[in-house]
Design an enzyme around this catalytic site. Structure first.
Site, PDB file in Angstrom:
ATOM      1  N   SER A  99       0.828  -1.207   0.000  1.00  0.00           N
ATOM      2  CA  SER A  99       0.000   0.000   0.000  1.00  0.00           C
ATOM      3  C   SER A  99       0.858   1.252   0.000  1.00  0.00           C
ATOM      4  O   SER A  99       2.051   1.216   0.298  1.00  0.00           O
ATOM      5  CB  SER A  99      -0.950  -0.001   1.203  1.00  0.00           C
ATOM      6  N   ASP A 100       0.200   2.342  -0.326  1.00  0.00           N
ATOM      7  CA  ASP A 100       0.855   3.647  -0.305  1.00  0.00           C
ATOM      8  C   ASP A 100      -0.211   4.691   0.006  1.00  0.00           C
ATOM      9  O   ASP A 100      -1.318   4.631  -0.537  1.00  0.00           O
ATOM     10  CB  ASP A 100       1.506   3.958  -1.655  1.00  0.00           C
TER      11      ASP A 100
END
Length: 193
Positions: A76-77
């Site tokens: 994720s980011d």
């Protein structure tokens, strides 16, 4: 709860203690595996699409040989976007102060992109939350930065910290998304694996 995950070894590719805490809170057993991945993106990519792009890039940085045979990889980011600018992790105290001043008295949005990948399937998505800060006084900004040291957080703040208790006047969307992992959407996605 997610009995379909029993056939997988879930791997979270994140050093973030917040993401680890949230995934644990969802009742998911996982191991942690990280790899440094450049966080650059095409200049013409719309800002809303950057986190999904980066989460997919982080996922694809791992080849199948580096992962368990029955892997289910989560990457994720999270980005904070204010006035058409992505506010990443602050470089130093001065940069953190600049970001907090920029967020003060305004609504900005936080987008988290997530990629879930197994050997057979890849699914990527992004979730957006709108966050409104009250007008912050300089001594409040200084207190927060000096005591909580938010240098590892996009936008120089953590919603779950002191500034979230006293400085956020409104939230539209997922609180956990702002922390770094849109848990409801992730749960729905994992149910489909």
């Amino acid at each position: 709860m997610l009995s379909n995950l029993k056939k997988y070894q879930v791997v979270l590719a994140s050093k973030s203690p917040r993401r680890q805490e949230l995934l644990r809170g969802m009742g998911i057993d996982f191991t942690i595996l990280t790899k440094e991945t450049p966080e650059n993106y095409p200049a013409d990519l719309p800002l809303d699409e950057v986190p999904k792009y980066l989460s997919l890039r982080k996922s694809l940085a791992f080849n199948d040989k580096e992962l368990p045979a029955n892997y289910l990889l989560i990457t994720s980011d999270t980005v904070v976007i204010c006035e058409g600018e992505i506010l990443g992790k602050p470089k130093d105290r001065e940069d953190a102060v600049r970001m907090m001043r920029m967020l003060s008295g305004k609504t900005h949005y936080v987008v988290t992109g997530v990629t879930v990948r197994s050997a057979e399937k890849t699914e990527a998505f992004a979730v957006r939350s709108n966050v409104t800060f009250a007008d912050l006084e300089q001594d409040e900004i200084d207190y927060y930065i000096d005591n909580c040291k938010p240098f590892d957080k996009a936008g120089a703040y953590g919603i779950q910290e002191w500034i979230g208790y006293v400085g956020i006047s409104g939230l539209e969307g997922s609180f956990y998304n702002v922390m770094g992992l849109p848990t409801r959407k992730l749960y729905q996605t994992l149910k489909g694996f």
